[in-house]
Design a protein around this motif. Structure first.
Motif, PDB file in Angstrom:
ATOM      1  N   SER A 224      -0.876   2.022  -0.301  1.00 22.07           N
ATOM      2  CA  SER A 224      -2.216   2.593  -0.404  1.00 22.07           C
ATOM      3  C   SER A 224      -2.161   4.047  -0.838  1.00 22.07           C
ATOM      4  CB  SER A 224      -2.969   2.463   0.927  1.00 22.07           C
ATOM      5  OG  SER A 224      -2.282   3.157   1.966  1.00 22.07           O
ATOM      6  N   SER A 225      -1.147   4.761  -0.404  1.00 22.78           N
ATOM      7  CA  SER A 225      -1.000   6.156  -0.819  1.00 22.78           C
ATOM      8  C   SER A 225      -0.528   6.260  -2.266  1.00 22.78           C
ATOM      9  CB  SER A 225      -0.002   6.883   0.102  1.00 22.78           C
ATOM     10  OG  SER A 225      -0.494   6.943   1.431  1.00 22.78           O
ATOM     11  N   ALA A 226       0.314   5.322  -2.685  1.00 28.30           N
ATOM     12  CA  ALA A 226       0.868   5.371  -4.043  1.00 28.30           C
ATOM     13  C   ALA A 226      -0.213   5.245  -5.107  1.00 28.30           C
ATOM     14  CB  ALA A 226       1.914   4.270  -4.228  1.00 28.30           C
ATOM     15  N   VAL A 227      -1.300   4.510  -4.813  1.00 20.62           N
ATOM     16  CA  VAL A 227      -2.375   4.348  -5.799  1.00 20.62           C
ATOM     17  C   VAL A 227      -3.465   5.389  -5.630  1.00 20.62           C
ATOM     18  CG1 VAL A 227      -1.979   1.879  -6.064  1.00 20.62           C
ATOM     19  CG2 VAL A 227      -3.623   2.676  -4.356  1.00 20.62           C
ATOM     20  N   GLY A 228      -3.239   6.336  -4.712  1.00 23.51           N
ATOM     21  CA  GLY A 228      -4.232   7.387  -4.510  1.00 23.51           C
ATOM     22  C   GLY A 228      -5.370   6.989  -3.608  1.00 23.51           C
TER      23      GLY A 228
ATOM     24  N   THR B 149     -12.352   6.149   0.995  1.00 24.81           N
ATOM     25  CA  THR B 149     -11.091   5.867   0.301  1.00 24.81           C
ATOM     26  C   THR B 149      -9.974   6.069   1.307  1.00 24.81           C
ATOM     27  OG1 THR B 149     -11.968   6.579  -1.841  1.00 24.81           O
ATOM     28  CG2 THR B 149      -9.581   6.495  -1.608  1.00 24.81           C
ATOM     29  N   LEU B 150      -9.286   4.978   1.625  1.00 23.67           N
ATOM     30  CA  LEU B 150      -8.301   5.003   2.710  1.00 23.67           C
ATOM     31  C   LEU B 150      -6.877   4.928   2.189  1.00 23.67           C
ATOM     32  CD1 LEU B 150      -9.976   2.479   5.192  1.00 23.67           C
ATOM     33  CD2 LEU B 150     -10.386   4.936   4.943  1.00 23.67           C
ATOM     34  N   GLU B 151      -6.003   5.668   2.838  1.00 24.77           N
ATOM     35  CA  GLU B 151      -4.574   5.572   2.544  1.00 24.77           C
ATOM     36  C   GLU B 151      -3.789   5.910   3.799  1.00 24.77           C
ATOM     37  OE1 GLU B 151      -2.752   8.983   0.295  1.00 24.77           O
ATOM     38  OE2 GLU B 151      -4.834   9.306  -0.306  1.00 24.77           O
TER      39      GLU B 151
ATOM     40  N   LEU C 173      -4.901  -1.402  -8.493  1.00 19.97           N
ATOM     41  CA  LEU C 173      -3.619  -1.582  -9.169  1.00 19.97           C
ATOM     42  C   LEU C 173      -3.804  -1.895 -10.646  1.00 19.97           C
ATOM     43  CD1 LEU C 173      -1.637  -3.688  -6.528  1.00 19.97           C
ATOM     44  CD2 LEU C 173      -1.077  -1.379  -7.295  1.00 19.97           C
ATOM     45  N   LYS C 174      -4.852  -2.654 -10.976  1.00 14.89           N
ATOM     46  CA  LYS C 174      -5.073  -3.076 -12.357  1.00 14.89           C
ATOM     47  C   LYS C 174      -5.989  -2.130 -13.128  1.00 14.89           C
ATOM     48  CE  LYS C 174      -5.032  -7.378 -13.464  1.00 14.89           C
ATOM     49  NZ  LYS C 174      -5.266  -8.819 -13.682  1.00 14.89           N
ATOM     50  N   SER C 175      -6.393  -1.035 -12.494  1.00 16.78           N
ATOM     51  CA  SER C 175      -7.296  -0.104 -13.161  1.00 16.78           C
ATOM     52  C   SER C 175      -6.523   0.797 -14.112  1.00 16.78           C
ATOM     53  CB  SER C 175      -8.024   0.763 -12.123  1.00 16.78           C
ATOM     54  OG  SER C 175      -7.118   1.648 -11.493  1.00 16.78           O
TER      55      SER C 175
ATOM     56  N   LEU D 167      -2.676   2.363 -14.200  1.00 13.34           N
ATOM     57  CA  LEU D 167      -1.754   1.921 -15.247  1.00 13.34           C
ATOM     58  C   LEU D 167      -1.400   3.023 -16.242  1.00 13.34           C
ATOM     59  CD1 LEU D 167      -3.237  -1.618 -15.962  1.00 13.34           C
ATOM     60  CD2 LEU D 167      -1.279  -1.034 -14.540  1.00 13.34           C
ATOM     61  N   THR D 168      -2.231   4.043 -16.360  1.00 11.75           N
ATOM     62  CA  THR D 168      -1.955   5.123 -17.314  1.00 11.75           C
ATOM     63  C   THR D 168      -1.392   6.367 -16.636  1.00 11.75           C
ATOM     64  OG1 THR D 168      -4.238   5.939 -17.143  1.00 11.75           O
ATOM     65  CG2 THR D 168      -3.759   4.339 -18.884  1.00 11.75           C
ATOM     66  N   SER D 169      -1.060   6.259 -15.367  1.00 13.29           N
ATOM     67  CA  SER D 169      -0.520   7.408 -14.635  1.00 13.29           C
ATOM     68  C   SER D 169       0.956   7.202 -14.330  1.00 13.29           C
ATOM     69  CB  SER D 169      -1.294   7.617 -13.322  1.00 13.29           C
ATOM     70  OG  SER D 169      -0.657   8.593 -12.518  1.00 13.29           O
ATOM     71  N   PRO D 170       1.845   7.894 -15.050  1.00 11.93           N
ATOM     72  CA  PRO D 170       3.279   7.758 -14.761  1.00 11.93           C
ATOM     73  C   PRO D 170       3.607   8.105 -13.317  1.00 11.93           C
ATOM     74  CG  PRO D 170       2.930   8.906 -16.846  1.00 11.93           C
ATOM     75  CD  PRO D 170       1.591   8.797 -16.189  1.00 11.93           C
ATOM     76  N   THR D 171       2.929   9.091 -12.772  1.00 12.58           N
ATOM     77  CA  THR D 171       3.198   9.494 -11.387  1.00 12.58           C
ATOM     78  C   THR D 171       2.899   8.353 -10.422  1.00 12.58           C
ATOM     79  OG1 THR D 171       2.647  11.789 -11.912  1.00 12.58           O
ATOM     80  CG2 THR D 171       2.624  11.156  -9.584  1.00 12.58           C
ATOM     81  N   LYS D 172       1.755   7.703 -10.608  1.00 14.96           N
ATOM     82  CA  LYS D 172       1.389   6.599  -9.712  1.00 14.96           C
ATOM     83  C   LYS D 172       2.311   5.401  -9.900  1.00 14.96           C
ATOM     84  CE  LYS D 172      -3.501   7.710  -9.067  1.00 14.96           C
ATOM     85  NZ  LYS D 172      -4.899   7.248  -9.261  1.00 14.96           N
ATOM     86  N   LEU D 173       2.693   5.136 -11.152  1.00 13.78           N
ATOM     87  CA  LEU D 173       3.568   3.997 -11.401  1.00 13.78           C
ATOM     88  C   LEU D 173       4.940   4.198 -10.752  1.00 13.78           C
ATOM     89  CD1 LEU D 173       2.700   3.176 -15.124  1.00 13.78           C
ATOM     90  CD2 LEU D 173       2.027   1.908 -13.079  1.00 13.78           C
ATOM     91  N   VAL D 174       5.460   5.422 -10.838  1.00  9.59           N
ATOM     92  CA  VAL D 174       6.739   5.716 -10.189  1.00  9.59           C
ATOM     93  C   VAL D 174       6.593   5.605  -8.678  1.00  9.59           C
ATOM     94  CG1 VAL D 174       8.438   7.525  -9.734  1.00  9.59           C
ATOM     95  CG2 VAL D 174       7.643   7.134 -12.067  1.00  9.59           C
ATOM     96  N   SER D 175       5.488   6.138  -8.148  1.00  8.50           N
ATOM     97  CA  SER D 175       5.260   6.044  -6.703  1.00  8.50           C
ATOM     98  C   SER D 175       5.156   4.595  -6.259  1.00  8.50           C
ATOM     99  CB  SER D 175       3.977   6.800  -6.332  1.00  8.50           C
ATOM    100  OG  SER D 175       4.100   8.174  -6.601  1.00  8.50           O
ATOM    101  N   LEU D 176       4.489   3.776  -7.073  1.00 10.14           N
ATOM    102  CA  LEU D 176       4.372   2.352  -6.745  1.00 10.14           C
ATOM    103  C   LEU D 176       5.728   1.666  -6.775  1.00 10.14           C
ATOM    104  CD1 LEU D 176       1.128   1.272  -8.622  1.00 10.14           C
ATOM    105  CD2 LEU D 176       1.582   1.020  -6.178  1.00 10.14           C
TER     106      LEU D 176
END
Length: 591
Positions: free
Chosen positions: A287-291, A316-318, A355-357, A361-370
């Motif tokens: 949940s934190s990885a996707v912001g 918005t929960l994480e 996840l599919k937004s 998908l266009t955020s390298p930071t989020k993808l690495v965190s995921l």
């Protein structure tokens, strides 16, 4: 060997192409192979770069680079000898003048092209170096992610692995085992954990739709014997248990996720391809990885047990808040596990939309965190214990449209044997209809053209007259159904349905993947009647091309999808209205 001794200009030693640029003081790659060559040393052969040859070479290089820097080519003091195979730089002298004097414009254009080519190739060389370095770094990162993955054997409980040419079934298990920092206050302190939250995700063969079945943890069911790999590599069969809670299929008595797989197969008739197990940390880190995961509340929620305290409205929960949300139950609905399942389905729907937004998908930071969160927080079966295998699986799972993902809860009723209601049992008729739809790969949502095509196909096969039950002749074989299925079916057909011209032929010559009815064209009316009685889908009907002889019987072969005499094999075209479900593309507020 120096440049003059080579037979072709394109065989120049690469070492001779690196020259000193007097403007920068750095060595650069000389790409103009028609540039003047250094005068060969009169001392004969020797180490490259030494003696008169090296000195002459450096003077020529300095002169050449100075000419390039000033925008014109000036002839050096020592003329360069011609190299065999190269075009002479003095070819214009035979006609009475230098080529530079006759066609200065052409010379300048050629020079500019050479500088451009040099710059491009120099940049290309640098880029190649960067790419090699990046590939090496990428490999190291993949190895790092692989080292994050925890896996355990599926002990043969799965299909052996997903395939791109068929439907995919993934068993998602949330355990309440206390693992990781900060989780001391959750779960049973002395427990090895349970199958606290279980979802069977089915993605259709054509990847147009998906169904997520939530299985209540307090469902009373049977757990089969489970061959289980031990830490030392040996296999131990853990005895099964009858009439017990579903959640003890994991953790208790040494059971691993493979035992939960077997239990799901026994319960639903659907054999999972893989499993993934998530602990409390998975909810927090993903949940934190996707912001953060957006959720909606219709009323204030304050749950002392889960530590959730939120006012009505959008949130918005994480992290810890996200975990508290999926664990809450006392402050929603009737305070039971079925109400908590609704909360979890809403959370998972929102998480998957996130996840599919494009934002993800266009955020390298989020993808690495995921990637980090997913590989650390999930335990998977050993068939997919590699990042590239997980990637391939993810690509298949990501093909369906979110509007065609439906969460449904296995239909249950309160356990009639209990005065104080603590467990539930299957609502058999409704549950079997739901399971059959998934087995038959029927979407719970409207997929454009899908229902119409299925209906047309079935009508084409089943349209026509029906024979009387007493005129139906059929031989029954067991091709992979439950033990004794052929005899039980025969008894039901003869004693209940009046199909008296039927016979038990025992085990089929070979096992089949699904129940089939083979018949001749002149037996079509009998086949339609038997299909009606047994609830056979159109796909089960296998018409032949030649008419049968008199008194010849049809062949009914019972497969793994056969659940019992009188239980329809076909999935209904529509899910019963009172089966709880959540469509993943719609925002639903918890209440």
């Amino acid at each position: 060997m120096d440049a003059q001794s080579r037979g072709r200009a394109d065989e120049i030693d690469p070492a001779d192409q690196w020259v000193l640029n007097p403007q920068t003081g750095n060595y650069e790659l000389r790409l103009d192979q028609s540039a003047p060559q250094s005068v060969p040393s009169s001392r004969g052969s020797g180490p490259r770069g030494s003696g008169a040859r090296a000195a002459g070479g450096r003077r020529d290089v300095v002169a050449q680079n100075a000419s390039v820097a000033s925008g014109s080519r000036r002839r050096t003091t020592a003329p360069a000898p011609e190299v065999p195979g190269q075009r002479s730089r003095r070819a214009g002298d035979a006609s009475g003048g230098r080529a530079a004097q006759q066609q200065p414009g052409r010379r300048k254009r050629k020079q500019a092209k050479t500088r451009k080519k040099k710059a491009l190739l120099w940049t290309g060389g640098t880029l190649a170096f960067v790419l090699v370095g990046t590939a090496a770094a990428g490999y190291l990162y993949l190895e790092h992610l692989n080292s994050n993955i925890t896996s355990v054997p599926d002990d043969g409980a799965g299909t052996g692995g997903f395939s791109k040419d068929r439907a995919i079934n993934i068993l998602l298990i949330g355990t309440d085992k206390r693992t990781g920092d900060g989780n001391e206050g959750y779960g049973d302190r002395n427990s090895a954990g349970h199958a606290d939250t279980t979802v069977l995700l089915h993605v259709s063969k054509d990847r147009t739709n998906a169904t997520a079945l939530s299985i209540p943890r307090d469902l009373i069911t049977d757990i089969p014997d489970c061959p289980t790999t031990q830490e030392d590599g040996t296999t131990k069969t853990i005895a099964g248990s009858s009439n017990t809670r579903f959640n003890v299929s994991l953790g208790q008595a040494g059971r691993t996720p493979s035992c939960t797989m077997r239990t799901v197969t026994e319960l639903t008739g659907i054999k999972p391809d893989h499993f993934m197990v998530a602990d409390f940390n998975a909810v927090k880190t993903l949940s934190s990885a996707v912001g953060g995961v957006p959720i909606c509340l219709k009323k204030d929620i304050k749950d002392e047990d889960s530590k959730l305290d939120l006012p009505a409205g959008d949130h918005t929960l994480e992290g810890e808040q996200a975990l508290a949300f999926v664990r809450t139950r006392h402050a929603v609905g009737f305070g039971g596990d079925l109400d908590r399942i609704k909360i979890q389905q809403q959370f998972l729907s929102s998480l998957m939309r996130k996840l599919k937004s494009n934002d993800t998908l266009t955020s390298p930071t989020k993808l690495v965190s995921l990637a980090e969160a997913g590989t650390k927080a999930l335990t998977v079966d050993s068939k997919i214990d590699d990042v590239m295998k997980l990637r391939d699986l993810g690509l298949e799972l990501g093909k369906f449209d979110m509007k065609n993902l439906t969460f449904a809860t296995v239909p249950v009723v309160d356990n009639p044997t209990e005065k104080v209601k603590a467990t539930v049992v299957l609502d058999t008729a409704k549950a079997e209809s739901l399971f059959a739809m998934v087995r038959e790969d029927v979407s719970l949502t409207e997929v454009e053209g899908q229902k119409k095509a299925a209906k047309d196909k079935q009508n084409a096969l089943l349209k026509g007259a029906r024979a009387e039950a007493s005129d139906v002749r059929v031989d029954v074989f067991n091709g992979g159904g439950p033990t004794g299925a052929a005899q039980k079916t025969l008894d039901w057909l003869q004693n209940t349905e009046g199909v008296i011209k039927s016979a038990n032929k025992g085990n089929a010559p070979a096992k089949v993947s699904r129940t089939t009815l083979e018949y001749a064209p002149n037996q079509a009316d009998q086949a339609r009647k038997l299909a009606d009685l047994m609830g056979l889908p159109a796909a089960a009907l296998k018409p032949g091309t030649e008419d049968a002889e008199a008194l010849e019987a049809m062949t009914l072969t019972l497969g793994p999808d056969f659940k019992g005499a009188g239980v329809p094999i076909t999935g209904p075209a529509k899910l019963p209205d009172d089966v709880t479900r959540v469509e993943a593309d719609k925002k639903v507020c918890a209440e």
